[in-house]
Structure formats: structure tokens, C-alpha cells
Scaffold this motif. Sequence first.
Motif, mmCIF file in Angstrom:
data_model
loop_
_atom_site.group_PDB
_atom_site.id
_atom_site.type_symbol
_atom_site.label_atom_id
_atom_site.label_comp_id
_atom_site.label_asym_id
_atom_site.label_seq_id
_atom_site.Cartn_x
_atom_site.Cartn_y
_atom_site.Cartn_z
ATOM 1 N N ALA A 54 10.519 3.206 -2.797
ATOM 2 C CA ALA A 54 9.264 3.773 -2.300
ATOM 3 C C ALA A 54 8.919 3.079 -0.978
ATOM 4 O O ALA A 54 9.466 2.009 -0.682
ATOM 5 N N PRO A 55 8.020 3.646 -0.193
ATOM 6 C CA PRO A 55 7.643 2.998 1.069
ATOM 7 C C PRO A 55 7.126 1.571 0.894
ATOM 8 O O PRO A 55 7.288 0.758 1.798
ATOM 9 N N ASP A 56 6.559 1.254 -0.274
ATOM 10 C CA ASP A 56 6.063 -0.112 -0.486
ATOM 11 C C ASP A 56 7.171 -1.071 -0.905
ATOM 12 O O ASP A 56 6.928 -2.240 -1.175
ATOM 13 N N GLY A 57 8.419 -0.579 -0.968
ATOM 14 C CA GLY A 57 9.562 -1.424 -1.308
ATOM 15 C C GLY A 57 9.926 -1.428 -2.782
ATOM 16 O O GLY A 57 10.929 -2.020 -3.184
ATOM 17 N N THR A 58 9.141 -0.762 -3.622
ATOM 18 C CA THR A 58 9.430 -0.694 -5.054
ATOM 19 C C THR A 58 10.677 0.155 -5.294
ATOM 20 O O THR A 58 10.722 1.309 -4.851
ATOM 21 N N GLY A 158 6.201 8.622 3.127
ATOM 22 C CA GLY A 158 5.301 7.530 3.468
ATOM 23 C C GLY A 158 5.983 6.578 4.440
ATOM 24 O O GLY A 158 7.156 6.736 4.766
ATOM 25 N N LEU A 159 5.225 5.594 4.887
ATOM 26 C CA LEU A 159 5.747 4.649 5.873
ATOM 27 C C LEU A 159 5.744 3.233 5.310
ATOM 28 O O LEU A 159 4.712 2.749 4.843
ATOM 29 N N LYS A 164 6.590 1.489 10.182
ATOM 30 C CA LYS A 164 5.453 1.438 11.111
ATOM 31 C C LYS A 164 5.822 0.669 12.376
ATOM 32 O O LYS A 164 5.488 1.092 13.489
ATOM 33 N N THR A 165 6.513 -0.450 12.194
ATOM 34 C CA THR A 165 6.937 -1.247 13.352
ATOM 35 C C THR A 165 7.864 -0.435 14.250
ATOM 36 O O THR A 165 7.718 -0.430 15.478
#
Length: 183
Positions: A54-58, A158-159, A164-165
Motif C-alpha cells: 500500500a502507499p503507506d508501505g504496508t 495513493g502516494l 511525493k518526493t
Amino acid sequence: MGISVQVRGQEELARYQRMIDALGNPAHKRELLETIGAVAESQTRRRISTEKTAPDGTPWQAWSASYAKTRHGNQSLLQGDGDLLDSIQYQVKGSKVHVGSPLPYARTIQDGFDGPVSISAHNRRITQAFGKALKFPVNQTVSAFTRAMNMPKREFLGLSGSNKTELLDTVGDFWNGVLSDAS
């Protein structure tokens, strides 16, 4: 806080005016949004094809053991025949960029689903029974039915922080290029 610029001479003034005009050019805004869309689309495709998080790294939840038995060697999470990956696209609408998939099941993958699913009556071609190929395939009519479905969410849209960077770097590079061309 303030910024002051001391301009000496008409040539330097004209240069700054060209740069200001370039920043306000609507064509540059559209080009920037298209560039952001292309980068975000690429990031989403990479998440599906290689990152599997997932975008949050999960990390995405693995297939259930029973479902894994139905998959073959070149299939992985969210990549059966490549339809989802191939469907990822971006659209620029006004001053926004939208990245997603038009596939009807994309939302179910993104958000997950737990509940009943209605299956319409349909015909099924049966080519094997009890693990053995049939000499002559059989067409079977299947009545409409409801089945339980529990699909965990596997967020692919998602990002992430690194996304984002990368996008901020893209925006910076874009405007540096516009200003360089104008000066």
C-alpha cells in the motif's frame, strides 16, 4: 517577509518579464499536470508490478491457501492476466490529476469487500472432472446464486512518501526548465 529584486537595464527587465510570463502561461500548467499524471501513473504501475505494498508501505495480504492453488506460476498479487496493470491511467480534469482504473473490480481491490455477492445465471463449459480431462466438453447451465466473498483491501492507489518526493522533484525540474527556456 519580502523579496526585492534590483533590475539594471532594459535587457535584464525584459528577461524577468519573460520569466514571469512563462510562469503564468496556461499551456505550461497543462503540460505540468500531464507530466505529474504520467509520473503518478508510472508509480502506481510499479506498486502493482513490483512493490506489492500500500502507499503507506504496508505489504498486501497474501492470497488465501485455497485461492493460491488456483493460480499458476506467472501470476502474482493483483496480476493475473495483467488487466488491472494495463488499465491504470491518468486524466487531467481542470487543475487536477486523477489516477485510477476504469475496471469495475478496481474499487473492490482498493477498498476490500466482505459480504454477499449475487451471481447471475450463466452457462459454464466443463472440460475436466475430478482432475481429468473430459473427451467431450460439457455445457452446464448454472442457476443464479449468492455466495459469500471476503476480499482484503490491497491499496494500489495513493502516494507514498517517496512518491511525493519524486513528484516534488518533477515539479521543480519542470519549472526550472520553463524558467531556463524563458531567460
